[in-house]
Design a protein around this motif. Structure first.
Motif, PDB file in Angstrom:
ATOM      1  N   ALA A 239     -11.464 -35.538  21.947  1.00 27.54           N
ATOM      2  CA  ALA A 239     -10.522 -36.086  20.968  1.00 27.54           C
ATOM      3  C   ALA A 239     -10.052 -37.477  21.396  1.00 27.54           C
ATOM      4  CB  ALA A 239      -9.344 -35.131  20.811  1.00 27.54           C
ATOM      5  N   ALA A 240      -9.757 -37.645  22.674  1.00 26.65           N
ATOM      6  CA  ALA A 240      -9.295 -38.942  23.167  1.00 26.65           C
ATOM      7  C   ALA A 240     -10.381 -39.994  23.038  1.00 26.65           C
ATOM      8  CB  ALA A 240      -8.852 -38.799  24.621  1.00 26.65           C
ATOM      9  N   LEU A 241     -11.618 -39.603  23.354  1.00 25.95           N
ATOM     10  CA  LEU A 241     -12.731 -40.562  23.278  1.00 25.95           C
ATOM     11  C   LEU A 241     -12.965 -41.014  21.836  1.00 25.95           C
ATOM     12  CD1 LEU A 241     -16.088 -40.487  25.096  1.00 25.95           C
ATOM     13  CD2 LEU A 241     -16.150 -40.434  22.624  1.00 25.95           C
ATOM     14  N   PHE A 242     -12.908 -40.059  20.905  1.00 22.51           N
ATOM     15  CA  PHE A 242     -13.145 -40.441  19.507  1.00 22.51           C
ATOM     16  C   PHE A 242     -12.024 -41.356  19.003  1.00 22.51           C
ATOM     17  CE2 PHE A 242     -15.759 -36.425  19.356  1.00 22.51           C
ATOM     18  CZ  PHE A 242     -16.967 -37.079  19.213  1.00 22.51           C
ATOM     19  N   ARG A 243     -10.816 -41.213  19.540  1.00 16.03           N
ATOM     20  CA  ARG A 243      -9.721 -42.098  19.116  1.00 16.03           C
ATOM     21  C   ARG A 243      -9.876 -43.485  19.755  1.00 16.03           C
ATOM     22  NH1 ARG A 243      -3.337 -40.647  19.387  1.00 16.03           N
ATOM     23  NH2 ARG A 243      -3.752 -39.837  17.303  1.00 16.03           N
ATOM     24  N   GLU A 248     -16.432 -48.672  18.380  1.00 10.40           N
ATOM     25  CA  GLU A 248     -17.723 -48.792  19.074  1.00 10.40           C
ATOM     26  C   GLU A 248     -18.710 -47.722  18.588  1.00 10.40           C
ATOM     27  OE1 GLU A 248     -15.106 -48.956  22.756  1.00 10.40           O
ATOM     28  OE2 GLU A 248     -17.154 -49.105  23.557  1.00 10.40           O
ATOM     29  N   LEU A 249     -18.195 -46.512  18.413  1.00  8.13           N
ATOM     30  CA  LEU A 249     -19.066 -45.419  17.986  1.00  8.13           C
ATOM     31  C   LEU A 249     -19.600 -45.684  16.573  1.00  8.13           C
ATOM     32  CD1 LEU A 249     -17.055 -42.340  19.338  1.00  8.13           C
ATOM     33  CD2 LEU A 249     -19.062 -43.405  20.339  1.00  8.13           C
ATOM     34  N   ASP A 250     -18.698 -46.153  15.695  1.00  7.14           N
ATOM     35  CA  ASP A 250     -19.135 -46.458  14.330  1.00  7.14           C
ATOM     36  C   ASP A 250     -20.197 -47.554  14.344  1.00  7.14           C
ATOM     37  OD1 ASP A 250     -17.424 -44.571  13.384  1.00  7.14           O
ATOM     38  OD2 ASP A 250     -15.887 -45.962  12.678  1.00  7.14           O
ATOM     39  N   ALA A 251     -19.968 -48.574  15.169  1.00  8.88           N
ATOM     40  CA  ALA A 251     -20.921 -49.687  15.234  1.00  8.88           C
ATOM     41  C   ALA A 251     -22.275 -49.230  15.754  1.00  8.88           C
ATOM     42  CB  ALA A 251     -20.354 -50.784  16.124  1.00  8.88           C
ATOM     43  N   SER A 260     -11.485 -37.071  13.404  1.00  7.03           N
ATOM     44  CA  SER A 260     -11.364 -38.361  14.078  1.00  7.03           C
ATOM     45  C   SER A 260     -11.317 -39.499  13.058  1.00  7.03           C
ATOM     46  CB  SER A 260     -12.542 -38.550  15.035  1.00  7.03           C
ATOM     47  OG  SER A 260     -12.626 -39.884  15.451  1.00  7.03           O
ATOM     48  N   GLN A 261     -12.106 -39.383  11.996  1.00  8.09           N
ATOM     49  CA  GLN A 261     -12.079 -40.427  10.958  1.00  8.09           C
ATOM     50  C   GLN A 261     -10.694 -40.470  10.282  1.00  8.09           C
ATOM     51  OE1 GLN A 261     -15.526 -40.040   8.319  1.00  8.09           O
ATOM     52  NE2 GLN A 261     -16.668 -39.177  10.017  1.00  8.09           N
ATOM     53  N   LEU A 474     -30.526 -37.203  11.125  1.00 11.73           N
ATOM     54  CA  LEU A 474     -30.173 -38.626  11.013  1.00 11.73           C
ATOM     55  C   LEU A 474     -28.874 -38.922  11.751  1.00 11.73           C
ATOM     56  CD1 LEU A 474     -30.886 -39.640   7.298  1.00 11.73           C
ATOM     57  CD2 LEU A 474     -32.371 -39.801   9.277  1.00 11.73           C
ATOM     58  N   ASP A 475     -28.793 -40.129  12.308  1.00  9.04           N
ATOM     59  CA  ASP A 475     -27.514 -40.523  12.906  1.00  9.04           C
ATOM     60  C   ASP A 475     -26.571 -40.996  11.802  1.00  9.04           C
ATOM     61  OD1 ASP A 475     -28.218 -43.194  12.332  1.00  9.04           O
ATOM     62  OD2 ASP A 475     -29.260 -43.364  14.244  1.00  9.04           O
ATOM     63  N   ALA A 476     -25.321 -41.268  12.188  1.00 13.24           N
ATOM     64  CA  ALA A 476     -24.293 -41.561  11.179  1.00 13.24           C
ATOM     65  C   ALA A 476     -24.638 -42.796  10.365  1.00 13.24           C
ATOM     66  CB  ALA A 476     -22.945 -41.745  11.874  1.00 13.24           C
ATOM     67  N   ALA A 477     -25.149 -43.825  11.035  1.00 15.40           N
ATOM     68  CA  ALA A 477     -25.447 -45.075  10.323  1.00 15.40           C
ATOM     69  C   ALA A 477     -26.561 -44.839   9.300  1.00 15.40           C
ATOM     70  CB  ALA A 477     -25.854 -46.152  11.312  1.00 15.40           C
TER      71      ALA A 477
END
Lengths: 559, 258
Positions: A239-243, A248-251, A260-261, A474-477
């Motif tokens: 949870a902390a990492l996603f916050r 960076e993760l989205d990119a 998290s979103q 598939l990945d998120a992007a």
């Protein structure tokens, strides 16, 4: 081995130190350098965009890479305190169970009960004990007893995934290496499998790769994220990492849980919960505890997410649309197989995105192929233009020797060549430019799926497109890009039939859905109505969208 | 091909037999079909195999007749060679003359033609009524076949239905690109065009199966349990005795009326 790296911790069940892997004839490393540990009893989630080398990293632990799959490996690895080379890959199976991303890589083509028993037979266990474990694994995973004697190759993709998981769990190994275990499973089955995999067992460590994070994340101790360059980007408590690393993760195109979103959106308005939420239940607890001002700001924060969770725009006027394809009283059967769906009446209109939902093995793919006109109906009739199908297994669609040739063939009109530059545009649009010269079978699972969809949509040939679980792997992007393309294709007037197990995706893209099950069409209604009918969803082996509680709150909190 | 275990006891009598006695009986019958150069014996073999498939397994008349087509095409090669190039068939004529059960006046070409069908039908009887998994388990348990070789054999036996299934997928993908339904049975040109992708699939399938088996602990070392291996039953004795008695009767009949 690089001398500057610390020696692997002998207390870890698995440790990688500066590990790099390069496959033969490839210009760059498939993964690494990676330094990573798996502690005893730990549940570690490995995330990363498709093609980052997650599966390769898992294969190094038991020596499958480089002993069975040739590759140049550098760096230090320990498995249960030993060098992986101290045993053969087969010798590690007693302690380390490996579940591959593609169920066909885990299964050997036997009957269901033989598949589940195979690893236990190899361990030389007592026949009675094997039978008990096989029965228990089948029960846990929810495998129908009638499948015992069926060959796994006769099962649907999702059913095969269930058998592969049962075979992995039956091994009762100290370490589970699990690669995308639920990508083809219906929501209820996926939830049950996540629960089984993540239930704490004494001394059992789990390293899991999965894109389906909601429902999984609360049982994860630590997350490690591989970047596109094959190196660890970040690692830490989920949870902390996603916050802290959301941007960076989205990119990097890495999936984040819905909670998290929502957390990110709430933080932007200054109403984020003090502790990062691990799941939607945490989000709902926070939202309902907010005061009136806080709720108003939360509504403002969530507005874009709510808008994105439902189909955009008003949709075409019903009277203005023409029929793309219609099935009337159709009995649908797989090629040379028995009837699985009877008396199907279904119409899909141009400009419409129709969701096809149902449990594993319900007959969704057969319905999709029948709607596209690729299967002869056993009874009834079909009207409309022929459809294009993105098959569940993308490899079935590849006929050329390279990625570039596949796209060229898709773009070229009969008897002519593709327009100069068009191939590059398509390849770049689907993020496949760097893989243009590779053979399609050499691509990662996500890349194969992107190529299959690129070739299907590139020529604009088909007024009707049937997409069979297009987001799996598939990945998120890539998934976000594909969702936008699906909407654009519908806006251009294509009819899209979307077969999916992702209820949030169906809610977002499909104004209308059919629920397949019990040998026919169980419901044909607005997707919002389908999702609001818990009895229907339960009967069909489905579950409401993860986002639904937030949508309900948003509706109730309306001023 | 998987065995329909839920069918009735008579309807799938052949499918329920232990693979090894069935294999031995079929091998003996194949040797007899090769050694006995007599059209009547080959015809008896074909009829018995066909009747057995229809009565004691799940095959319809049409399916059995369809099964004979590839063997008949293969045998037709012998027949035409024998008729069109008589000089070239001296060896077969000599065989016909020297064979202990030969009936004078029956063309060597016809015998060769029927023998191809007979051998094909006996082989089909075994392969179509035997589960590959059961055969491999029986070979490992009773004849101490190495598990590595056994499961390699198992993969090879399973490749045929897997190839058929993959061919269907490829045909559907191609039909989609052409914009029309695939034919029920592929034509000659389509059949040839499928060969290369199917060969690639076979290689890929074999390498994946090897990795899967290695990852799940299949090795040549150490003891290995064999679960659910077929067990000999009275019906196996009945089958072997009946089949060998029928073979003896057929041979005697041919001998008496040669």
């Amino acid at each position: 081995m690089p001398g500057a790296l610390p020696a692997p911790d002998q207390g870890c069940v698995a440790a990688w130190r500066g590990v790099t892997v390069r496959y033969p004839h490839q210009p760059r490393d498939a993964v690494g350098p990676v330094t990573l540990d798996l502690a005893p009893g730990e549940h570690l989630l490995l995330l990363g965009p498709s093609g980052a080398g997650k599966s390769t990293l898992l294969d190094t632990l038991t020596g499958l890479v480089p002993n069975v799959i040739p590759a140049a490996l550098d760096g230090g690895i320990t498995a249960l305190g030993s060098d992986p080379a101290s045993r053969t890959p087969a010798g590690w199976s007693r302690d380390i169970a490996r579940h591959f991303q593609d169920a066909d890589q885990t299964l050997c083509g036997m009957r269901v009960e033989d598949e589940i028993a195979f690893a236990l037979e190899n361990q030389g266990l007592d026949p009675g004990a094997i039978q008990e474990r096989v029965a228990a694994a089948m029960r846990q995973v929810g495998i129908n007893a009638a499948w015992r004697e069926r060959r796994t190759t006769t099962l649907s993709g999702g059913e095969r995934q269930l058998v592969a998981l049962a075979a992995t769990l039956a091994q009762a190994s100290r370490v589970l290496l699990v690669d995308e275990p639920t990508s083809h499973l219906a929501p209820l089955a996926a939830g049950r499998l996540h629960h089984l995999l993540m239930t704490r067992a004494p001394g059992r460590s789990v390293l899991i790769v999965d894109h389906r994070l909601d429902g999984l994340i609360t049982a994860i101790d630590r997350v490690a994220v591989l970047g596109r360059d094959g190196r660890i980007m970040v690692e830490g408590q989920p949870a902390a990492l996603f916050r802290s690393h959301a941007a960076e993760l989205d990119a990097a195109g890495v999936w984040r849980p819905l909670a998290s979103q929502i957390d990110t959106a709430l933080a932007a308005m200054g109403v984020a919960p003090p502790r990062p939420p691990a799941n939607i239940a945490d989000v709902m607890t926070h939202l309902t505890a907010l005061d009136r001002t806080g709720q108003t700001r939360a509504r403002q924060a969530l507005e874009p997410l709510v808008a994105a969770a439902l189909p955009s725009g008003p949709g075409p006027e019903p009277g203005a649309r023409t029929v793309a394809a219609r099935l009337c009283g159709a009995d649908c059967a797989p090629f040379l197989g028995p009837v699985v769906l009877r008396n199907v009446d279904l119409t899909i209109m141009r400009g419409e995105i129709l969701g096809i939902l149902g449990a594993n093995g319900a007959g969704k793919s057969t319905l999709g192929l029948s709607l596209a006109g690729l299967l002869r109906l056993k009874a009834g009739s079909r009207d409309g233009a022929a459809g294009g199908v993105a098959f569940q297994n993308p490899e079935s669609q590849f006929v050329s020797g390279s990625v570039r040739e596949e796209v060229e063939a898709a773009l070229a009109a009969p008897g002519s060549k593709a327009r100069p530059g068009a191939v590059e545009t398509v390849l770049a649009g689907w993020g496949l430019g760097h893989a243009a010269s590779q053979h399609p079978f050499e691509l990662s699972h996500g890349q194969k799926r992107r190529l299959a969809l690129a070739t299907l949509t590139a020529g604009g040939r088909w007024p009707l497109l049937v997409l069979d679980e297009p987001m799996a792997g598939l990945d998120a992007a890539s998934a976000a890009s594909l969702a936008a393309r699906i909407e654009a294709l519908a806006a251009e007037g294509h009819a899209i039939a979307l077969i999916t197990h992702d209820m949030d995706l169906a809610l977002r893209l499909c104004r209308r859905s059919v629920v397949v099950g019990e040998g026919g069409i169980m419901a044909d209604a607005a997707t919002t109505d389908v999702m609001a009918d818990p009895a229907l969803l339960a009967r069909a082996g489905l579950a409401p969208p993860v986002f639904k509680p937030v949508l309900d709150w948003f509706g109730e909190a309306a001023p | 091909m998987s065995t329909p275990r839920s069918a009735g006891p008579v309807a799938c009598f052949l499918d329920q037999l232990h693979p090894l006695p069935k294999l031995i009986v079929c091998l003996i019958w194949l040797v007899a079909a090769i050694m006995v150069f007599d059209a009547r014996f080959q015809a008896i073999t074909i009829i018995l195999a066909a009747v057995a498939l229809m009565l004691f397994s799940r095959f319809s008349v049409w399916l059995v007749l369809g099964l004979m087509v590839p063997f008949a095409l293969f045998g037709a090669g012998f027949l035409t060679t024998s008729i069109l190039f008589r000089d070239g068939s001296d060896f077969a004529d000599k065989m016909a003359a020297e064979a202990p059960f030969v009936s004078e006046g029956v063309s060597a070409g016809i015998v060769l033609f029927l023998r191809a069908i007979a051998c094909g039908m006996v082989s089909a009887l075994f392969t179509l009524t035997t589960d590959p998994g059961d055969l491999v388990k029986a070979l490992m348990k009773n004849w101490r076949l190495s598990p590595r070789i056994g499961y390699a054999l198992f993969s090879a036996l399973n490749l045929v239905p897997d190839l058929a299934s993959e061919a269907q997928q490829i045909r559907l993908a191609r039909a989609m690109k052409r914009g029309r339904l695939p034919r029920r049975i592929p034509g000659l040109a389509e059949g040839f065009s499928l060969m290369l992708p199917l060969l690639a699939f076979a290689i890929r399938r074999a390498s994946r199966a090897a990795i899967a088996m290695e990852a799940r602990g299949l090795s040549r070392d150490g003891p290995r349990t064999i679960l659910g291996a077929p067990v000999l039953a009275r019906r196996d004795g009945v089958f072997a005795a009946l089949a060998l008695a029928l073979l003896a009767v057929a041979l005697v009949q041919v001998w008496l009326f040669r």
